[in-house]
Design an enzyme around this catalytic site. Structure first.
Site, PDB file in Angstrom:
ATOM      1  N   LYS A 181       6.383  32.651  -8.210  1.00 25.40           N
ATOM      2  CA  LYS A 181       6.153  31.547  -7.267  1.00 25.40           C
ATOM      3  C   LYS A 181       5.729  30.258  -8.011  1.00 25.40           C
ATOM      4  O   LYS A 181       5.398  30.303  -9.201  1.00 25.40           O
ATOM      5  CB  LYS A 181       5.069  31.968  -6.275  1.00 25.40           C
ATOM      6  CG  LYS A 181       5.494  33.152  -5.388  1.00 25.40           C
ATOM      7  CD  LYS A 181       4.440  33.443  -4.339  1.00 25.40           C
ATOM      8  CE  LYS A 181       4.875  34.599  -3.459  1.00 25.40           C
ATOM      9  NZ  LYS A 181       3.927  34.803  -2.337  1.00 25.40           N
ATOM     10  N   TYR A 222      11.509  32.845   4.472  1.00 25.10           N
ATOM     11  CA  TYR A 222      10.344  33.508   5.083  1.00 25.10           C
ATOM     12  C   TYR A 222      10.444  33.537   6.615  1.00 25.10           C
ATOM     13  O   TYR A 222       9.411  33.642   7.284  1.00 25.10           O
ATOM     14  CB  TYR A 222       9.060  32.814   4.649  1.00 25.10           C
ATOM     15  CG  TYR A 222       8.556  33.241   3.280  1.00 25.10           C
ATOM     16  CD1 TYR A 222       8.155  34.554   3.034  1.00 25.10           C
ATOM     17  CD2 TYR A 222       8.454  32.324   2.240  1.00 25.10           C
ATOM     18  CE1 TYR A 222       7.668  34.942   1.792  1.00 25.10           C
ATOM     19  CE2 TYR A 222       7.965  32.713   0.989  1.00 25.10           C
ATOM     20  CZ  TYR A 222       7.575  34.028   0.780  1.00 25.10           C
ATOM     21  OH  TYR A 222       7.089  34.415  -0.448  1.00 25.10           O
ATOM     22  N   ASN A 234      -0.256  33.766  -4.871  1.00 26.30           N
ATOM     23  CA  ASN A 234      -0.426  35.105  -5.448  1.00 26.30           C
ATOM     24  C   ASN A 234       0.647  35.419  -6.508  1.00 26.30           C
ATOM     25  O   ASN A 234       0.992  36.572  -6.730  1.00 26.30           O
ATOM     26  CB  ASN A 234      -0.493  36.166  -4.343  1.00 26.30           C
ATOM     27  CG  ASN A 234       0.743  36.193  -3.466  1.00 26.30           C
ATOM     28  OD1 ASN A 234       1.662  35.401  -3.656  1.00 26.30           O
ATOM     29  ND2 ASN A 234       0.783  37.106  -2.515  1.00 26.30           N
ATOM     30  N   HIS A 249       6.360  37.382  -5.662  1.00 21.39           N
ATOM     31  CA  HIS A 249       6.836  37.985  -4.414  1.00 21.39           C
ATOM     32  C   HIS A 249       7.755  39.142  -4.765  1.00 21.39           C
ATOM     33  O   HIS A 249       8.466  39.090  -5.771  1.00 21.39           O
ATOM     34  CB  HIS A 249       7.628  36.954  -3.589  1.00 21.39           C
ATOM     35  CG  HIS A 249       8.391  37.579  -2.460  1.00 21.39           C
ATOM     36  ND1 HIS A 249       7.803  37.874  -1.251  1.00 21.39           N
ATOM     37  CD2 HIS A 249       9.669  38.034  -2.387  1.00 21.39           C
ATOM     38  CE1 HIS A 249       8.708  38.471  -0.474  1.00 21.39           C
ATOM     39  NE2 HIS A 249       9.847  38.569  -1.137  1.00 21.39           N
ATOM     40  N   GLU A 256      17.139  39.302   0.985  1.00 23.80           N
ATOM     41  CA  GLU A 256      16.518  38.368   0.032  1.00 23.80           C
ATOM     42  C   GLU A 256      17.400  38.141  -1.203  1.00 23.80           C
ATOM     43  O   GLU A 256      17.499  37.020  -1.705  1.00 23.80           O
ATOM     44  CB  GLU A 256      15.131  38.888  -0.363  1.00 23.80           C
ATOM     45  CG  GLU A 256      14.174  38.851   0.824  1.00 23.80           C
ATOM     46  CD  GLU A 256      12.765  39.336   0.497  1.00 23.80           C
ATOM     47  OE1 GLU A 256      12.511  39.766  -0.645  1.00 23.80           O
ATOM     48  OE2 GLU A 256      11.924  39.269   1.395  1.00 23.80           O
TER      49      GLU A 256
HETATM   50  P1  CMP Z   1       4.602  37.385  -0.097  1.00 19.46           P
HETATM   51  O1  CMP Z   1       4.636  38.752  -0.665  1.00 19.46           O
HETATM   52  O2  CMP Z   1       5.510  36.358  -0.691  1.00 19.46           O
HETATM   53  O3  CMP Z   1       4.886  37.454   1.482  1.00 19.46           O
HETATM   54  C1  CMP Z   1       4.404  36.488   2.398  1.00 19.46           C
HETATM   55  C2  CMP Z   1       3.450  35.527   1.765  1.00 19.46           C
HETATM   56  O4  CMP Z   1       2.631  34.810   2.661  1.00 19.46           O
HETATM   57  C3  CMP Z   1       2.458  36.295   0.897  1.00 19.46           C
HETATM   58  O5  CMP Z   1       3.092  36.832  -0.234  1.00 19.46           O
HETATM   59  C4  CMP Z   1       1.424  35.222   0.634  1.00 19.46           C
HETATM   60  O6  CMP Z   1       1.834  34.335  -0.404  1.00 19.46           O
HETATM   61  C5  CMP Z   1       1.455  34.419   1.941  1.00 19.46           C
HETATM   62  N1  CMP Z   1       0.270  34.623   2.786  1.00 19.46           N
HETATM   63  C6  CMP Z   1      -0.646  33.698   3.044  1.00 19.46           C
HETATM   64  N2  CMP Z   1      -1.582  34.169   3.859  1.00 19.46           N
HETATM   65  C7  CMP Z   1      -1.284  35.434   4.137  1.00 19.46           C
HETATM   66  C8  CMP Z   1      -1.896  36.455   4.915  1.00 19.46           C
HETATM   67  N3  CMP Z   1      -3.007  36.252   5.590  1.00 19.46           N
HETATM   68  N4  CMP Z   1      -1.288  37.664   4.944  1.00 19.46           N
HETATM   69  C9  CMP Z   1      -0.131  37.881   4.272  1.00 19.46           C
HETATM   70  N5  CMP Z   1       0.495  36.945   3.510  1.00 19.46           N
HETATM   71  C10 CMP Z   1      -0.083  35.728   3.435  1.00 19.46           C
END
Ligand code: CMP
Length: 138
Positions: A9, A49, A112, A115, A126
């Protein structure tokens, strides 16, 4: 053999973590079958998303994902979806197992670092979102 989509990311790219992520993939027998750097527009991030569009974090997430370049990859290997999810750790880095990418590097539930697809159906969507069949090797 199974395939999954991986994204480094914008926070991971900006912090110089592409090599660290790739090193962990290669060390764990996840073969890179496709790879490129992209900078998504807001609407491209919203399309990616779309499954989260009713969630309260959708606006912030799509703003973040379009804020800078990402590295998108197709990973291939036995049980690749689950094995890559193990390497990443839990979405919330505070709950991620020690030694996972998110436990080691994430700074925020949103920022984070990586992904990964969560199931075969989402992986198919995806991978197809970013790559055509000629771009995936193997
Ligand atoms: P990802 O695995 O890319 O899938 C959805 C993304 O939303 C997640 O990682 C985080 O980067 C983001 N996100 C932000 N807030 C939340 C939350 N409360 N729960 C889950 N995903 C979140």
């Amino acid at each position: 053999m199974e395939r999954t989509l991986s994204i480094v990311k914008p926070d991971g790219v900006a912090r110089g973590l592409i090599g660290e992520v790739v090193k962990r993939l290669e060390a764990n027998d996840l073969k890179i079958a496709a790879m490129k750097m992209i900078h998504m527009t807001r609407s491209q991030a919203e399309g990616f998303y779309a499954v989260h569009k009713e969630r309260p974090f959708f606006g912030s997430l799509t703003e973040f994902m379009s804020s800078g370049p990402c590295v998108v990859m197709v990973l291939e290997g036995e049980n690749a979806i689950a094995r890559y999810r193990e390497l990443m750790g839990a979405t919330n880095y505070k709950e991620a197992d020690p030694g996972t990418i998110r436990a080691d590097f994430a700074t925020d539930i949103e920022k984070n670092v990586v992904h990964g697809s969560d199931a075969p159906e989402t992986a198919a969507f995806e991978m197809g979102y970013f790559f055509n069949s000629f771009e995936i090797v193997g």
